[in-house]
Design a protein around this motif. Structure first.
Motif, PDB file in Angstrom:
ATOM      1  N   ALA A 104       0.813  -1.217   0.000  1.00 46.68           N
ATOM      2  CA  ALA A 104       0.000   0.000   0.000  1.00 46.68           C
ATOM      3  C   ALA A 104       0.845   1.264   0.000  1.00 46.68           C
ATOM      4  N   ALA A 105       2.098   1.143   0.428  1.00 47.64           N
ATOM      5  CA  ALA A 105       2.985   2.312   0.453  1.00 47.64           C
ATOM      6  C   ALA A 105       3.295   2.811  -0.952  1.00 47.64           C
ATOM      7  N   ILE A 106       3.036   1.967  -1.961  1.00 49.21           N
ATOM      8  CA  ILE A 106       3.254   2.361  -3.356  1.00 49.21           C
ATOM      9  C   ILE A 106       1.887   2.666  -3.975  1.00 49.21           C
ATOM     10  N   GLN A 107       1.665   3.918  -4.284  1.00 51.88           N
ATOM     11  CA  GLN A 107       0.356   4.407  -4.714  1.00 51.88           C
ATOM     12  C   GLN A 107      -0.218   3.654  -5.920  1.00 51.88           C
ATOM     13  N   GLU A 108       0.646   3.231  -6.818  1.00 57.05           N
ATOM     14  CA  GLU A 108       0.164   2.591  -8.051  1.00 57.05           C
ATOM     15  C   GLU A 108      -0.550   1.267  -7.794  1.00 57.05           C
ATOM     16  N   HIS A 109      -0.339   0.680  -6.607  1.00 57.04           N
ATOM     17  CA  HIS A 109      -0.993  -0.599  -6.306  1.00 57.04           C
ATOM     18  C   HIS A 109      -2.386  -0.423  -5.692  1.00 57.04           C
ATOM     19  N   HIS A 110      -2.750   0.799  -5.342  1.00 59.04           N
ATOM     20  CA  HIS A 110      -4.035   1.020  -4.673  1.00 59.04           C
ATOM     21  C   HIS A 110      -5.235   0.543  -5.495  1.00 59.04           C
ATOM     22  N   PRO A 111      -5.304   0.869  -6.805  1.00 58.83           N
ATOM     23  CA  PRO A 111      -6.477   0.408  -7.565  1.00 58.83           C
ATOM     24  C   PRO A 111      -6.651  -1.106  -7.516  1.00 58.83           C
ATOM     25  N   LYS A 112      -5.524  -1.830  -7.613  1.00 58.12           N
ATOM     26  CA  LYS A 112      -5.608  -3.293  -7.594  1.00 58.12           C
ATOM     27  C   LYS A 112      -6.054  -3.776  -6.217  1.00 58.12           C
ATOM     28  N   MET A 113      -5.590  -3.117  -5.166  1.00 57.11           N
ATOM     29  CA  MET A 113      -5.952  -3.524  -3.804  1.00 57.11           C
ATOM     30  C   MET A 113      -7.430  -3.258  -3.523  1.00 57.11           C
ATOM     31  N   LEU A 114      -7.923  -2.161  -4.069  1.00 57.37           N
ATOM     32  CA  LEU A 114      -9.304  -1.767  -3.780  1.00 57.37           C
ATOM     33  C   LEU A 114     -10.306  -2.370  -4.760  1.00 57.37           C
ATOM     34  N   SER A 115      -9.785  -3.039  -5.808  1.00 54.79           N
ATOM     35  CA  SER A 115     -10.697  -3.586  -6.819  1.00 54.79           C
ATOM     36  C   SER A 115     -11.264  -4.946  -6.442  1.00 54.79           C
ATOM     37  N   ILE A 116     -10.751  -5.539  -5.370  1.00 52.91           N
ATOM     38  CA  ILE A 116     -11.271  -6.843  -4.939  1.00 52.91           C
ATOM     39  C   ILE A 116     -12.711  -6.643  -4.484  1.00 52.91           C
ATOM     40  N   GLY A 117     -13.614  -7.453  -5.004  1.00 48.18           N
ATOM     41  CA  GLY A 117     -15.059  -7.220  -4.899  1.00 48.18           C
ATOM     42  C   GLY A 117     -15.609  -6.932  -3.525  1.00 48.18           C
ATOM     43  N   SER A 118     -16.625  -6.093  -3.494  1.00 49.14           N
ATOM     44  CA  SER A 118     -17.421  -5.781  -2.288  1.00 49.14           C
ATOM     45  C   SER A 118     -16.572  -5.279  -1.124  1.00 49.14           C
ATOM     46  N   HIS A 119     -15.599  -4.450  -1.431  1.00 44.36           N
ATOM     47  CA  HIS A 119     -14.751  -3.852  -0.380  1.00 44.36           C
ATOM     48  C   HIS A 119     -14.099  -4.929   0.487  1.00 44.36           C
ATOM     49  N   TYR A 120     -13.720  -6.054  -0.127  1.00 41.71           N
ATOM     50  CA  TYR A 120     -13.259  -7.206   0.648  1.00 41.71           C
ATOM     51  C   TYR A 120     -12.025  -6.887   1.488  1.00 41.71           C
ATOM     52  N   LEU A 121     -11.070  -6.159   0.903  1.00 42.35           N
ATOM     53  CA  LEU A 121      -9.851  -5.815   1.635  1.00 42.35           C
ATOM     54  C   LEU A 121     -10.173  -4.950   2.845  1.00 42.35           C
ATOM     55  N   LEU A 122     -10.957  -3.891   2.634  1.00 38.71           N
ATOM     56  CA  LEU A 122     -11.268  -2.979   3.740  1.00 38.71           C
ATOM     57  C   LEU A 122     -12.047  -3.700   4.826  1.00 38.71           C
TER      58      LEU A 122
END
Length: 574
Positions: A270-288
């Motif tokens: 997450a410290a690398i901004q370019e990875h945020h879209p991929k992290m947040l794209s996992i369905g239904s806010h799964y990561l959060l």
């Protein structure tokens, strides 16, 4: 005397009985011998009889002599004879001899107190390539121990080509072998120069092992993945290989260490901004959702790490909106009540980031965040991080009338004044405190609430900090607060003992070339002159002389500017 001889001198009946006994005895002995042989044959295949060299079955007198060299000098584990013996045993086709060498390395890994010489590292390679899985497991465990204790150079292990057989153990299907190989990879990956080599062949099998049902294998795989996220390049390769969904899945593990490693790895990603879209794209806010669940964990290091991961992601406005939709404030408030600052700090850092986004503020206020901040500031010894972010939150929330009202009704103002008096705070933290207090003094409703609580101790502290020279901005903040104090009868009584000290720092400010300091002096003097005692002190003083110099310079500047005809402001050049 044999049984047959005895039978010749006995009666017929006794002779018959003894002959029958002899036959039965031979049968029993034959069966017993066969059973003993079978038992020891099975035992010889078990690792229990391979762990100690003295239990190894040797086939020749020369091999026995070779193994003897390993233990003929208990005080000196690393001598030339031991090296020759290890090289011979490791290269042997006899599995028992290979096991003896592997066990000796295991013995070394527990007792060695200095780096293992490079020549002693070489026999490890043929042992890793052994056809016997027990030899491989023993030597890989030895290598893990040696790497953990920094007794083996990590780069040398890679240079000798050991990574290939270590990675092959991933595919062994044996949980113990996989566990040892993952631990080796994790330790080797901790050296930045090795991470490229790890990534060539290791990522896919490593990700597969991370999904193992064996907790220990999963734990070591997660540990290895964590180390691989400590460089930007390897992190990028990991993400391209599909590491993010695997790591998110590991957040749900029942093993707290796996949760911690996967969460820490995600935090690095997450410290690398370019990875945020991929992290947040996992369905239904799964990561959060997973991070919020982990944030409520009874294992506090995991809840704090989940909070750090969310805080790292919080620069993303979309993520903030999703977090607020998921009611993140309640678990964050729970962390603010933690007894140790190490657990509270990540929570307040995330709340500070959320409060910097104005649309979040009404919710934060309605959830009672202001009251929690006030309590924190009144904590016995809040940390610098807690104080700094508390000040940021108060400043952010006071941008609305509702926030100002909440601050006035709570303990925030008294908490800020309490922090101001602390003698243990560093200048950097005091900068946050004084900036927040100055901002409060610019808000009329809050100022009217704050002024009556200012005491002589607060005034003394402000004057002292205004006069210090080590931190110009801190001096400015404190002097700016003083300049806003209304000259009521009570306040004049508090200020009068400090007029001389104040004149000194005001003179120093006037002598600066920075215009904002000079302007602050003029505002302060204008306010203080409402008291006749200060006016008398100012008359004919060095401060007044310097004030007129500044006035003359200003007038000269104004006159020169008027000479520019026509005078019009230039457009701002970006």
């Amino acid at each position: 005397m044999q049984v047959a001889d005895m039978a010749s001198v006995l009666c017929e009946n006794c002779s018959r009985l003894l002959k029958g006994f002899a036959v039965n005895l031979r049968t029993v002995c034959r069966v017993f011998r066969e059973r003993v042989r079978d038992v020891f044959r099975e035992l010889s295949h078990c690792t229990c009889f391979r762990i100690a060299p003295e239990r190894t079955y040797l086939r020749t007198t020369q091999e026995l002599h070779t193994l003897h060299h390993l233990y003929d000098d208990g005080a000196n584990l690393l001598n030339q004879k031991s090296l020759q013996a290890l090289s011979t045993l490791a290269a042997s086709e006899n599995i028992d001899l290979q096991m003896s060498a592997a066990v000796y390395y295991l013995h070394l890994s527990h007792h060695l107190t200095s780096p293992l010489p490079n020549t002693f590292v070489e026999p490890i390679m043929p042992l890793l390539l052994s056809t016997d899985p027990d030899v491989q497991k023993t030597i890989s465990l030895s290598l893990v121990n040696l790497l953990i204790q920094n007794n083996v150079c990590k780069e040398l292990v890679i240079e000798m080509g050991m990574l290939v057989p270590i990675l092959e153990l991933f595919q062994s299907g044996d949980a113990t072998a996989q566990c040892h190989s993952c631990a080796c990879v994790a330790m080797l990956a901790s050296a930045e120069s090795n991470r490229d080599a790890m990534l060539v062949d290791g990522i896919i099998p490593l990700l597969a092992l991370a999904k193992s049902y064996d907790p220990q294998v999963q734990q070591n795989a997660a540990w290895a993945l964590l180390y691989l996220t400590q460089s930007d390049w390897s992190t990028r390769i990991l993400c391209e290989a599909g590491a993010i969904p695997v790591l998110v899945l590991l957040l749900q593990s029942s093993d707290s260490e796996v949760q911690f490693c996967s969460c820490s790895a995600l935090c690095n990603i997450a410290a690398i901004q370019e990875h945020h879209p991929k992290m947040l794209s996992i369905g239904s806010h799964y990561l959060l959702k997973s991070l919020l669940i982990l944030m409520s964990s009874s294992v506090q290091k995991n809840s704090a790490q989940a909070c750090r991961c969310l805080q790292t992601l919080s620069n993303n406005v979309l993520m903030q909106e999703q977090l607020m939709e998921l009611d993140c404030v309640l678990p964050l408030k729970a962390l603010l009540k933690a007894s140790a600052a190490v657990w509270t700090e990540p929570a307040i850092t995330l709340l500070s980031a959320l409060s910097a986004h104005p649309p979040n503020n009404d919710i934060l206020i309605s959830e009672g965040l202001v009251d929690e901040i006030g309590e924190l500031l009144h904590h016995h010894r809040p940390s610098s991080v807690i104080i700094a972010h508390s000040c940021k939150i108060i400043t952010n929330l006071c941008s609305s009338c509702m926030g100002q009202q909440a601050v006035m009704e709570g303990l925030c103002l008294s908490g800020l004044l309490r922090a101001l008096l602390s003698s243990t705070l560093a200048d950097e933290t005091l900068l946050h405190v004084t900036s927040c207090l100055y901002h409060m003094m610019t808000l009329d409703p809050v100022k009217s609430q704050l002024l009556p609580t200012v005491t002589s101790e607060h005034v003394s502290r402000l004057v002292k900090l205004s006069g210090q020279i080590r931190n110009a901005q801190l001096s400015y903040n404190c002097a700016a607060i003083i300049s806003t104090l209304e000259m009521s009868e009570e306040m004049v009584e508090l200020l009068r003992p400090h007029y001389m000290s104040m004149s000194e720092y005001l003179l120093a400010f006037l002598q600066k070339k920075d215009v904002k300091f000079q302007q602050l002096v003029i505002i302060t003097i204008l306010n203080l002159k409402k008291d006749g005692d200060f006016s008398s002190l100012l008359a004919n003083s060095e401060l007044e002389v310097q004030l007129w110099k500044v006035h003359a310079q200003t007038e000269e500047t104004r006159r020169l500017l008027q000479m520019i005809q026509p005078f019009s402001p230039s457009p701002v050049i970006p």
